[in-house]
Design an enzyme around this catalytic site. Sequence first.
Site, short mmCIF file in Angstrom:
data_model
loop_
_atom_site.label_atom_id
_atom_site.label_comp_id
_atom_site.label_asym_id
_atom_site.label_seq_id
_atom_site.Cartn_x
_atom_site.Cartn_y
_atom_site.Cartn_z
N ASN A 21 14.87 9.53 -1.49
CA ASN A 21 14.02 8.80 -2.43
C ASN A 21 14.09 9.34 -3.87
O ASN A 21 13.49 8.78 -4.78
CB ASN A 21 12.57 8.77 -1.93
CG ASN A 21 12.45 7.86 -0.72
OD1 ASN A 21 13.36 7.07 -0.44
ND2 ASN A 21 11.34 7.95 0.01
N ARG A 91 14.99 -2.07 -0.21
CA ARG A 91 14.04 -2.41 -1.26
C ARG A 91 14.26 -1.58 -2.53
O ARG A 91 13.96 -2.03 -3.63
CB ARG A 91 12.62 -2.17 -0.77
CG ARG A 91 12.26 -2.94 0.46
CD ARG A 91 10.84 -2.65 0.81
NE ARG A 91 9.97 -3.03 -0.30
CZ ARG A 91 9.50 -4.24 -0.49
NH1 ARG A 91 9.79 -5.19 0.36
NH2 ARG A 91 8.74 -4.51 -1.52
N CYS A 115 8.60 -6.68 4.88
CA CYS A 115 9.06 -5.36 5.31
C CYS A 115 8.24 -4.94 6.52
O CYS A 115 7.07 -5.29 6.63
CB CYS A 115 8.84 -4.39 4.16
SG CYS A 115 9.09 -2.70 4.59
N ARG A 120 4.55 -5.23 0.63
CA ARG A 120 5.08 -4.35 -0.44
C ARG A 120 5.38 -5.17 -1.69
O ARG A 120 6.53 -5.44 -2.01
CB ARG A 120 6.32 -3.61 0.05
CG ARG A 120 5.98 -2.64 1.17
CD ARG A 120 7.18 -1.90 1.66
NE ARG A 120 7.60 -0.84 0.77
CZ ARG A 120 8.68 -0.09 0.99
NH1 ARG A 120 9.41 -0.29 2.05
NH2 ARG A 120 9.02 0.86 0.15
N VAL A 328 -1.83 4.67 2.26
CA VAL A 328 -0.80 4.15 1.35
C VAL A 328 -0.26 2.82 1.87
O VAL A 328 -0.22 1.82 1.15
CB VAL A 328 0.34 5.17 1.16
CG1 VAL A 328 1.42 4.62 0.23
CG2 VAL A 328 -0.21 6.48 0.61
N1 EPU Z 1 1.99 -1.49 -4.33
C1 EPU Z 1 1.36 -2.53 -4.96
N2 EPU Z 1 2.01 -3.13 -6.01
C2 EPU Z 1 3.22 -2.72 -6.45
C3 EPU Z 1 3.85 -1.64 -5.82
C4 EPU Z 1 3.21 -1.04 -4.75
O1 EPU Z 1 0.27 -2.92 -4.59
O2 EPU Z 1 3.73 -3.31 -7.42
C5 EPU Z 1 1.34 -0.82 -3.19
C6 EPU Z 1 2.20 -0.86 -1.93
O3 EPU Z 1 2.01 -2.05 -1.21
C7 EPU Z 1 1.71 0.37 -1.19
C8 EPU Z 1 1.42 1.36 -2.31
O4 EPU Z 1 1.25 0.55 -3.50
O5 EPU Z 1 0.52 0.08 -0.50
C9 EPU Z 1 2.50 2.38 -2.58
O6 EPU Z 1 3.75 1.73 -2.70
P1 EPU Z 1 4.92 2.33 -3.59
O7 EPU Z 1 5.29 1.32 -4.62
O8 EPU Z 1 4.59 3.68 -4.06
O9 EPU Z 1 6.13 2.40 -2.56
P2 EPU Z 1 7.64 2.24 -2.94
O10 EPU Z 1 7.88 2.77 -4.29
O11 EPU Z 1 8.09 0.87 -2.63
C10 EPU Z 1 8.40 4.59 -2.12
C11 EPU Z 1 9.36 5.13 -1.10
C12 EPU Z 1 8.81 4.84 0.29
C13 EPU Z 1 7.45 5.51 0.42
C14 EPU Z 1 6.52 5.01 -0.68
C15 EPU Z 1 5.18 5.73 -0.70
C16 EPU Z 1 11.47 4.98 -2.22
C17 EPU Z 1 12.81 4.37 -2.33
N3 EPU Z 1 10.65 4.50 -1.28
O12 EPU Z 1 8.32 3.19 -1.88
O13 EPU Z 1 9.72 5.44 1.21
O14 EPU Z 1 6.88 5.22 1.68
O15 EPU Z 1 7.13 5.21 -1.97
O16 EPU Z 1 5.34 7.07 -0.87
O17 EPU Z 1 11.14 5.90 -2.96
C18 EPU Z 1 10.82 5.70 3.27
O18 EPU Z 1 11.53 6.57 2.72
O19 EPU Z 1 10.81 5.52 4.51
C19 EPU Z 1 9.96 4.87 2.44
C20 EPU Z 1 9.45 3.73 2.87
#
Ligand code: EPU
Length: 462
Positions: A21, A91, A115, A120, A328
């Site tokens: 990540n 993603r 997802c 997400r 989360v």
């Molecule tokens: N969220 C919103 N709006 C947005 C973006 C996110 O409401 O515009 C919500 C999401 O639905 C969730 C929370 O905010 O409830 C956190 O989501 P986040 O955006 O932080 O997740 P992400 O950036 O899509 C990254 C990791 C994930 C990890 C999450 C949380 C990467 C590539 N992916 O995802 O990793 O679970 O942060 O720490 O960095 C994994 O490696 O298995 C994985 C899923």
Amino acid sequence: MFVIRGGQPLAGTVSVSGAKNSALPIMAASLLAEGPTTLKGVPDLVDVDTLGHLLRALGSRVERLPSGDLTFEVQNTRANLADYELVRRMRASVCVLGPLLARRGAACVSLPGGCNIGDRPIDLHLKGLTALGATIRVERGYVIAEAKRLKGANIYLGGPFGSTVTGTANVMAAATLAEGRSTIEAAACEPEVVDLGNYLNAMGARITGLGTPFIQIEGVERLTGVTHTIIPDRIEAATLMIAAGISQGDIRIENVRLDHMTAVVEKLREIGLTIEPSGNCVRVRANSQLKSVDCTALPYPGIPTDVQAQMMALLTVVSGISIVTDKVFPDRFMHLPELVRLGASIRREGNCAIVNGRHHLSGACVMASDLRASAALVLAGLAAEGESVIRRIYHLDRGYDQLELKLNRLGADIRRESDEPKNMPASLILNVSDHAEDLSDPTHELRGPTWLKRLGINQRQD
Ligand code: EPU
């Protein structure tokens, strides 16, 4: 699929790979650089390959050197389309949005869609980029973003479940080339965001406040390619620590940043594991009776949601009631019914799972639904009596660099086999269409017995 014969306590030494990540947003940010970028410690993963394909489609030269380092160089800046076929597989492809917009003035990036770990959205990414002056519309499933030159702004990135990790990455990367000063409030504090910020700063960006919820970015005219080393994967490290616990083992883990894992280490100690750091290594032992605990996944510095499933697997074999909560991703519980198939006693209530720990799991055939769920099932398989079969293990290959080889070197008995059902009556091959992702299975593990199955048409013989 994996066939695991459980029951062996793990012993020996293992080394953690670079963080997926961190690597993915940093690879995407290489689109901002003039001149070549070299990344060291990039894990060898299907997700890394997928992003490599996307970067090539966007005009970059991408090469893995014999040393294992990856190099990138933008050669053509005309392409700006991130196609649905690649984005739906991974993603994190959405991380090209900010860099493309900032460097090329336009980006057309597919919305990632549904997802298995829950809803997400990317509304916060779009809100941040809009605040920087981009005009954004969503048409036919694509985000179409345009801006002549982005302008610095104050941006609040808090959402209902905390901040957003890849949203912060996108907005921070875009703001590096904006005119003037930007601040991101409620920025994600995850070490992977800090790693990206350090990479951008090495390229010439002016970012301060990394690792805090307040990030300031002073826009610059250009960024230059550099060599950067990816931080160790704290989620892989946690998974290996839990493997030591669930197998009643005693292992030494190398290339660990324990300062990125305080909450996890504290929780594992509370459960009863002995954890002894020395330099960038750690010894993890299960030499006493383990205790049930409550465990809540939170944004950093809390216990990561990416470790929630593995913690749950461990708690299924610890006597007593444990409550596992995910704040989360409140629906990230697809592993729960599969752990139950292995003999665990777990009940879900909203964003909590109530685990009634027992000492005994027994081998069964289970199905992985996502990356961390796969890891949890592998861990449970290590503890289960007899043979466990874990299907759809290609999810694991997206995010763990050779996990089964690493565990086997520690004494586990894990065999990788084809997922092809052997002599299985067609009436049992059901509902492949529910899992559209399989149709593009990047590892071809599911190279299906028939095209009908690949197309999701279920052939019944009854
Ligand atoms: N969220 C919103 N709006 C947005 C973006 C996110 O409401 O515009 C919500 C999401 O639905 C969730 C929370 O905010 O409830 C956190 O989501 P986040 O955006 O932080 O997740 P992400 O950036 O899509 C990254 C990791 C994930 C990890 C999450 C949380 C990467 C590539 N992916 O995802 O990793 O679970 O942060 O720490 O960095 C994994 O490696 O298995 C994985 C899923």
